[in-house]
Write a protein that holds these residues in place. Sequence first.
Motif, short mmCIF file in Angstrom:
data_model
loop_
_atom_site.label_atom_id
_atom_site.label_comp_id
_atom_site.label_asym_id
_atom_site.label_seq_id
_atom_site.Cartn_x
_atom_site.Cartn_y
_atom_site.Cartn_z
N LYS A 198 -18.31 21.90 52.16
CA LYS A 198 -17.18 22.59 52.93
C LYS A 198 -16.07 21.89 53.32
CE LYS A 198 -19.86 22.40 57.33
NZ LYS A 198 -20.52 21.21 56.59
N LEU A 199 -14.88 22.26 53.32
CA LEU A 199 -13.74 21.53 53.69
C LEU A 199 -13.60 21.61 55.14
CD1 LEU A 199 -10.98 22.57 51.18
CD2 LEU A 199 -12.20 20.52 51.36
N GLU A 200 -13.62 20.44 55.70
CA GLU A 200 -13.61 20.48 57.34
C GLU A 200 -12.45 19.68 57.88
OE1 GLU A 200 -18.37 19.19 56.78
OE2 GLU A 200 -16.92 17.56 56.76
N PRO A 201 -12.31 19.93 59.19
CA PRO A 201 -11.00 19.51 59.93
C PRO A 201 -10.72 17.91 59.79
CG PRO A 201 -12.04 20.92 61.22
CD PRO A 201 -12.75 20.76 60.12
N TRP A 202 -11.66 16.97 59.74
CA TRP A 202 -11.56 15.62 59.55
C TRP A 202 -11.00 15.19 57.97
CZ3 TRP A 202 -13.73 12.11 56.27
CH2 TRP A 202 -14.77 12.58 55.38
N LEU A 203 -10.87 16.23 57.31
CA LEU A 203 -10.63 16.09 55.89
C LEU A 203 -9.12 16.29 55.64
CD1 LEU A 203 -13.76 17.31 53.60
CD2 LEU A 203 -12.91 14.99 53.82
N SER A 204 -8.44 16.98 56.58
CA SER A 204 -7.05 17.33 56.37
C SER A 204 -6.17 16.38 55.47
CB SER A 204 -6.68 17.65 57.75
OG SER A 204 -7.29 18.91 58.44
N LYS A 205 -6.37 15.18 56.02
CA LYS A 205 -5.40 14.51 55.24
C LYS A 205 -6.29 13.13 54.33
CE LYS A 205 -1.76 14.49 59.08
NZ LYS A 205 -1.03 13.66 59.89
N ASP A 206 -7.25 13.39 54.22
CA ASP A 206 -8.30 12.33 53.21
C ASP A 206 -8.20 13.19 51.76
OD1 ASP A 206 -9.95 11.00 51.99
OD2 ASP A 206 -11.30 10.81 53.62
N PHE A 207 -7.23 13.24 51.02
CA PHE A 207 -6.93 13.76 49.96
C PHE A 207 -8.04 13.42 48.82
CE2 PHE A 207 -2.67 14.07 51.60
CZ PHE A 207 -2.61 15.39 51.97
N SER A 208 -8.53 11.99 48.86
CA SER A 208 -9.48 11.49 47.80
C SER A 208 -10.79 12.35 48.28
CB SER A 208 -9.67 10.21 48.11
OG SER A 208 -10.58 9.64 47.20
N SER A 209 -11.25 12.14 49.35
CA SER A 209 -12.47 13.18 49.78
C SER A 209 -12.50 14.58 49.40
CB SER A 209 -12.64 12.74 51.09
OG SER A 209 -13.21 11.55 51.32
N ARG A 210 -11.30 15.14 49.67
CA ARG A 210 -11.35 16.76 49.39
C ARG A 210 -11.58 16.72 47.64
NH1 ARG A 210 -7.96 19.75 53.33
NH2 ARG A 210 -7.39 20.92 51.58
N LYS A 211 -11.15 15.90 47.00
CA LYS A 211 -11.21 16.03 45.64
C LYS A 211 -12.66 16.11 45.20
CE LYS A 211 -6.54 14.74 44.16
NZ LYS A 211 -5.85 13.79 43.31
N GLN A 212 -13.32 14.79 45.87
CA GLN A 212 -14.58 14.69 45.64
C GLN A 212 -15.70 15.71 45.98
OE1 GLN A 212 -14.47 12.15 43.52
NE2 GLN A 212 -16.29 11.32 44.32
N TYR A 213 -15.11 16.60 47.37
CA TYR A 213 -15.82 17.61 47.69
C TYR A 213 -15.71 18.78 46.54
CZ TYR A 213 -16.99 16.42 52.41
OH TYR A 213 -17.73 15.75 53.40
N ALA A 214 -14.74 18.96 46.21
CA ALA A 214 -14.45 19.91 45.06
C ALA A 214 -15.06 19.70 43.83
CB ALA A 214 -12.81 20.12 44.62
N LYS A 215 -15.16 18.35 43.64
CA LYS A 215 -15.80 18.05 42.21
C LYS A 215 -17.33 18.35 42.49
CE LYS A 215 -12.40 14.85 40.34
NZ LYS A 215 -12.27 13.42 40.04
N LEU A 216 -17.74 17.95 43.47
CA LEU A 216 -19.15 17.90 43.79
C LEU A 216 -19.52 19.39 44.11
CD1 LEU A 216 -21.83 17.03 45.01
CD2 LEU A 216 -21.22 16.97 47.28
N SER A 217 -18.82 20.53 44.28
CA SER A 217 -19.04 21.84 44.52
C SER A 217 -19.14 22.26 43.16
CB SER A 217 -17.93 22.62 45.17
OG SER A 217 -18.51 24.12 45.24
N ASN A 218 -18.22 22.06 42.15
CA ASN A 218 -18.33 22.49 40.72
C ASN A 218 -19.53 21.90 39.75
OD1 ASN A 218 -15.95 23.98 41.12
ND2 ASN A 218 -14.77 22.29 40.44
N GLY A 219 -19.76 20.61 40.29
CA GLY A 219 -21.01 20.16 39.75
C GLY A 219 -22.33 20.59 40.04
N LEU A 220 -22.44 20.92 41.45
CA LEU A 220 -23.60 21.62 41.81
C LEU A 220 -23.95 22.97 41.19
CD1 LEU A 220 -23.61 20.71 45.55
CD2 LEU A 220 -25.11 19.67 44.01
#
Length: 298
Positions: A198-220
Amino acid sequence: MESMNTNAIHIVLMGDSDMSRWPPSLYPTIPTADTILFSTAPANDANQQNLQNNHDKCQADLPRVPSSTIQNIGVGGAEMACLRNQLRQWREEKNDIQSTRHGQRDHLSNETIIFVACAGENDIGSGRSLDQILDTFRSFLDDLYCLFSPLAHSTTGNDNIDIKIKRNHANNYDGSTSSHKINHSNNNNFHLIFIGPKLEPWLSKDFSSRKQYAKLSNGLQRCMRKHSGHNSNSGRMTYVDCLTLFCTEDTANVPGAVHGGRAVPDPVYFDGDGLHLSEVGYAVWKEMIEKEILTLLM
């Protein structure tokens, strides 16, 4: 839809701190006719006779569940590999209990197990690649099917097991399926509900991690599809997509919301650390998991 068997139901919460911090007062429960009826009935429904008739029908449609229990084995900081360890330890402890009570070990034939799992975010934080995380996730799925299919064997020459299962879905869940081979015994007494990142408040400006979260969700989701099929005698899996679930309604679905940083996590769903869910967030998860359980029971 084929309903779940009516064995006793045991819910197992497993994974990282999202599980270990889940307030017991907000644990998902097995739905009853009362909770189903009054959660779906119009607020202004004044026809008590209709209400009672609907209650009686709902009570008749629901299978009789002898008993239900819930267990939380989640651990803060756990990564995807920890799911394999938690599953192994859970089985060993259950074997010990069964051996003490019955003098022998069985194959979980007397109860339906619903695993609710969540992991992967800590893997990204520790620098593991997406391929590594997904390889571990596939191994966890293989472990799960081996546990409930004592006769399962590998047809690929390695630790990966080709399987064929039925995947239930509710609301807007992806219901796509694919078939694979497996030699198994009766393993229709388990279900896996996997909660995605899930996207969390601490990720608001961490665009690299946001992309990783999205890729992980799709991969799972892809991994779970490859373990999906149509065999009614197999276990069942559901993926709960939470990527923008806790984002503000006006930003969650705009174009480029995930990668472009436009999806803004709503602080009301999170603790002050901007990382863990608040009770409001867990209440959302409770409702989602209970809806999935209801889909299985009906």
